[in-house]
Design a protein around this motif. Structure first.
Motif, mmCIF file in Angstrom:
data_model
loop_
_atom_site.group_PDB
_atom_site.id
_atom_site.type_symbol
_atom_site.label_atom_id
_atom_site.label_comp_id
_atom_site.label_asym_id
_atom_site.label_seq_id
_atom_site.Cartn_x
_atom_site.Cartn_y
_atom_site.Cartn_z
ATOM 1 N N THR A 176 -43.531 39.299 37.199
ATOM 2 C CA THR A 176 -44.602 40.225 36.847
ATOM 3 C C THR A 176 -45.919 39.898 37.540
ATOM 4 O O THR A 176 -46.873 40.646 37.410
ATOM 5 C CB THR A 176 -44.839 40.236 35.328
ATOM 6 N N ASP A 177 -45.985 38.808 38.258
ATOM 7 C CA ASP A 177 -47.200 38.494 39.012
ATOM 8 C C ASP A 177 -46.837 37.503 40.107
ATOM 9 O O ASP A 177 -47.301 36.369 40.120
ATOM 10 C CB ASP A 177 -48.278 37.928 38.095
ATOM 11 N N GLY A 178 -46.021 37.944 41.032
ATOM 12 C CA GLY A 178 -45.501 37.023 42.020
ATOM 13 C C GLY A 178 -46.055 37.210 43.419
ATOM 14 O O GLY A 178 -45.453 36.754 44.385
ATOM 15 N N TRP A 179 -47.200 37.876 43.549
ATOM 16 C CA TRP A 179 -47.740 38.178 44.873
ATOM 17 C C TRP A 179 -49.244 37.999 44.837
ATOM 18 O O TRP A 179 -50.004 38.948 44.898
ATOM 19 C CB TRP A 179 -47.365 39.598 45.258
ATOM 20 N N VAL A 180 -49.691 36.747 44.758
ATOM 21 C CA VAL A 180 -51.117 36.449 44.586
ATOM 22 C C VAL A 180 -51.746 36.321 45.976
ATOM 23 O O VAL A 180 -52.000 35.218 46.484
ATOM 24 C CB VAL A 180 -51.316 35.175 43.755
ATOM 25 N N ILE A 181 -51.995 37.477 46.600
ATOM 26 C CA ILE A 181 -52.534 37.528 47.951
ATOM 27 C C ILE A 181 -53.482 38.726 48.072
ATOM 28 O O ILE A 181 -53.731 39.431 47.102
ATOM 29 C CB ILE A 181 -51.412 37.645 49.010
ATOM 30 N N ASP A 182 -54.003 38.935 49.267
ATOM 31 C CA ASP A 182 -54.744 40.147 49.643
ATOM 32 C C ASP A 182 -55.839 40.553 48.655
ATOM 33 O O ASP A 182 -55.919 41.716 48.235
ATOM 34 C CB ASP A 182 -53.775 41.315 49.812
ATOM 35 N N PRO A 183 -56.751 39.662 48.281
ATOM 36 C CA PRO A 183 -57.790 40.043 47.321
ATOM 37 C C PRO A 183 -58.889 40.892 47.955
ATOM 38 O O PRO A 183 -59.181 40.799 49.142
ATOM 39 C CB PRO A 183 -58.355 38.684 46.885
ATOM 40 N N ARG A 184 -59.505 41.736 47.142
ATOM 41 C CA ARG A 184 -60.736 42.447 47.485
ATOM 42 C C ARG A 184 -61.799 42.047 46.470
ATOM 43 O O ARG A 184 -61.481 41.848 45.301
ATOM 44 C CB ARG A 184 -60.546 43.964 47.418
ATOM 45 N N ILE A 185 -63.039 41.940 46.904
ATOM 46 C CA ILE A 185 -64.088 41.501 45.989
ATOM 47 C C ILE A 185 -65.295 42.423 46.076
ATOM 48 O O ILE A 185 -65.684 42.862 47.164
ATOM 49 C CB ILE A 185 -64.494 40.034 46.278
ATOM 50 N N THR A 186 -65.858 42.745 44.904
ATOM 51 C CA THR A 186 -67.039 43.596 44.820
ATOM 52 C C THR A 186 -68.002 43.004 43.800
ATOM 53 O O THR A 186 -67.603 42.729 42.661
ATOM 54 C CB THR A 186 -66.663 45.026 44.389
ATOM 55 N N LYS A 187 -69.257 42.836 44.198
ATOM 56 C CA LYS A 187 -70.275 42.360 43.270
ATOM 57 C C LYS A 187 -70.933 43.556 42.597
ATOM 58 O O LYS A 187 -71.421 44.479 43.262
ATOM 59 C CB LYS A 187 -71.336 41.533 43.995
ATOM 60 N N ILE A 188 -70.929 43.541 41.264
ATOM 61 C CA ILE A 188 -71.632 44.548 40.467
ATOM 62 C C ILE A 188 -72.534 43.783 39.505
ATOM 63 O O ILE A 188 -72.055 43.031 38.663
ATOM 64 C CB ILE A 188 -70.665 45.470 39.710
ATOM 65 N N ASP A 189 -73.846 43.977 39.656
ATOM 66 C CA ASP A 189 -74.838 43.202 38.900
ATOM 67 C C ASP A 189 -74.636 41.720 39.205
ATOM 68 O O ASP A 189 -74.667 41.338 40.371
ATOM 69 C CB ASP A 189 -74.735 43.518 37.409
ATOM 70 N N ASP A 190 -74.377 40.874 38.197
ATOM 71 C CA ASP A 190 -74.229 39.441 38.463
ATOM 72 C C ASP A 190 -72.771 38.986 38.412
ATOM 73 O O ASP A 190 -72.488 37.790 38.327
ATOM 74 C CB ASP A 190 -75.052 38.627 37.457
ATOM 75 N N THR A 191 -71.849 39.931 38.470
ATOM 76 C CA THR A 191 -70.426 39.617 38.331
ATOM 77 C C THR A 191 -69.662 40.031 39.584
ATOM 78 O O THR A 191 -69.931 41.084 40.166
ATOM 79 C CB THR A 191 -69.833 40.335 37.106
ATOM 80 N N TYR A 192 -68.732 39.168 39.986
ATOM 81 C CA TYR A 192 -67.877 39.457 41.132
ATOM 82 C C TYR A 192 -66.504 39.870 40.613
ATOM 83 O O TYR A 192 -65.833 39.100 39.917
ATOM 84 C CB TYR A 192 -67.751 38.220 42.028
ATOM 85 N N TYR A 193 -66.104 41.083 40.959
ATOM 86 C CA TYR A 193 -64.820 41.619 40.521
ATOM 87 C C TYR A 193 -63.801 41.481 41.643
ATOM 88 O O TYR A 193 -64.036 41.926 42.773
ATOM 89 C CB TYR A 193 -64.966 43.079 40.098
ATOM 90 N N ILE A 194 -62.693 40.849 41.332
ATOM 91 C CA ILE A 194 -61.632 40.591 42.303
ATOM 92 C C ILE A 194 -60.454 41.496 41.977
ATOM 93 O O ILE A 194 -59.926 41.462 40.860
ATOM 94 C CB ILE A 194 -61.182 39.111 42.246
ATOM 95 N N VAL A 195 -60.066 42.310 42.928
ATOM 96 C CA VAL A 195 -58.897 43.172 42.762
ATOM 97 C C VAL A 195 -57.795 42.618 43.649
ATOM 98 O O VAL A 195 -58.011 42.355 44.835
ATOM 99 C CB VAL A 195 -59.201 44.630 43.146
ATOM 100 N N ARG A 196 -56.620 42.435 43.076
ATOM 101 C CA ARG A 196 -55.508 41.877 43.853
ATOM 102 C C ARG A 196 -54.191 42.471 43.376
ATOM 103 O O ARG A 196 -54.092 42.999 42.260
ATOM 104 C CB ARG A 196 -55.475 40.357 43.734
ATOM 105 N N PRO A 197 -53.160 42.389 44.213
ATOM 106 C CA PRO A 197 -51.848 42.881 43.798
ATOM 107 C C PRO A 197 -51.164 41.934 42.829
ATOM 108 O O PRO A 197 -51.426 40.726 42.811
ATOM 109 C CB PRO A 197 -51.069 42.976 45.116
#
Length: 337
Positions: A98-119
């Motif tokens: 259910t979470d076997g592909w921890v690669i290819d992250p994208r990151i976006t800063k909104i206010d003081d928080t960094y949001y990481i989107v990944r597969p």
């Protein structure tokens, strides 16, 4: 091997003649060190580097995302402990993974928080996409699953648009084979493009609309997004484009502009790659003939754009260019579709 797009550099220029991060200078024995998220934090350049390990690490994971920090943007200190790793975010083991592909992250800063989107690989179903967040790059907190399989590359806008969070997705379809060519998976005839969606809280997403599909000289098969960058000319989108010919691929980078007020509209697109596989380390590797980026870093005061990119899914290179030159070229090319 597709070579038609190789030639002189255009807008983006490589730093040196070798990648800046390889498996040789990575602190964990790895088979691949590649596609990275990128941002600034407390004046330092931060990369979130994806790695495929030589063997499962002490946590039992075969892949992970590591924080790399640099004062000069060239020489990086890489944390041997992964920031993002396999987690049981579903609470329901309905598939073997259910979470076997921890690669290819994208990151976006909104206010003081960094949001990481990944597969997050869902067994044989394909990758869903999850959001994690951090404020210090020392720990991450799970937010939610925000895209169904198969969708591995959602990218968040850094601010709300008309009161709503907004993201760009790149869903893709089950393989449809061209049986006239023998039925090989490389004869897949689907095209994969980008969509937008909206959310009031970053949890519940809807109002899906198509944004952009392959229609460029260097991208006849797939296009995919990176986190949008706000500029005076519009939202700058660095995209990857895939050209397919005779059962071969070429992954290159391009650029488009989205409307500032309504980013669901593409206003300009350059019909030429701004960075194409050209060097041996970009042509030969785990994914040959591939340049792939998960983001870009812009400094308007220095008139500079930096793109840290995965080279053949084996190492990480750096290309820099003039932001004003890129925007000027884009403004010369309004969309005609």
């Amino acid at each position: 091997m597709i070579t038609k797009f190789r030639g002189e550099e255009y807008i983006m220029h490589r730093y040196g003649d070798a990648p800046i991060i390889t498996i040789d200078n990575f602190p964990v024995p790895s088979k691949q060190v590649f596609n990275c998220a990128q941002t600034m934090y407390e004046g330092k350049t931060v990369l979130l580097v994806a790695a495929i390990y030589e063997k499962p690490n002490k946590y039992g994971n075969g892949s992970g995302i590591h924080v790399a920090m640099s004062e000069d943007g060239i020489n990086f200190d890489i944390n041997p402990e992964p920031l993002c790793q396999t987690r049981d975010w579903t609470g329901n083991k309905v598939l073997e993974v259910t979470d076997g592909w921890v690669i290819d992250p994208r990151i976006t800063k909104i206010d003081d928080t960094y949001y990481i989107v990944r597969p997050a690989q869902m067994g044989t179903v394909g990758p869903a996409a999850i959001i994690e967040k951090t404020k210090d790059f020392k720990s991450v907190e799970f937010v939610e699953c925000v895209a169904l399989p198969s969708n591995r590359v959602p990218c968040l806008f850094p601010e709300k648009i008309n009161g709503m969070y907004m993201k760009i997705d790149r869903p893709y379809n089950p393989c449809r084979i061209d049986e006239s060519k023998g039925g090989d998976k490389l004869d897949d005839v689907w095209r994969a493009g980008m969509w937008v969606s909206y959310s009031p809280d970053m949890i519940y997403w809807g109002k899906y609309r198509p944004l952009f599909y392959p229609c460029l000289s260097f991208a006849n098969y797939k296009v995919g997004p990176t986190p949008p960058i706000k500029t005076k000319e519009g939202w700058l989108e660095i995209i990857h484009g895939v050209y397919k010919e005779n059962r071969e691929w070429c992954y290159a980078l391009g650029a488009i502009l989205l409307d500032l007020e309504d980013p669901s509209k593409v206003t300009h697109a350059i019909d030429k790659s701004i960075l194409t596989p050209n060097r041996p380390y970009e042509i030969e590797g785990a994914s040959p003939n591939t340049i792939f980026s998960c983001g870009a870093i812009v400094d308007e005061e220095l008139d500079r754009i930096r793109i840290y990119y995965g080279a053949a899914d084996k190492s990480i290179g750096l290309a820099t260019g003039s932001l004003s030159e890129l925007l000027s070229e884009l403004k010369k090319n309004p969309v005609k579709f």
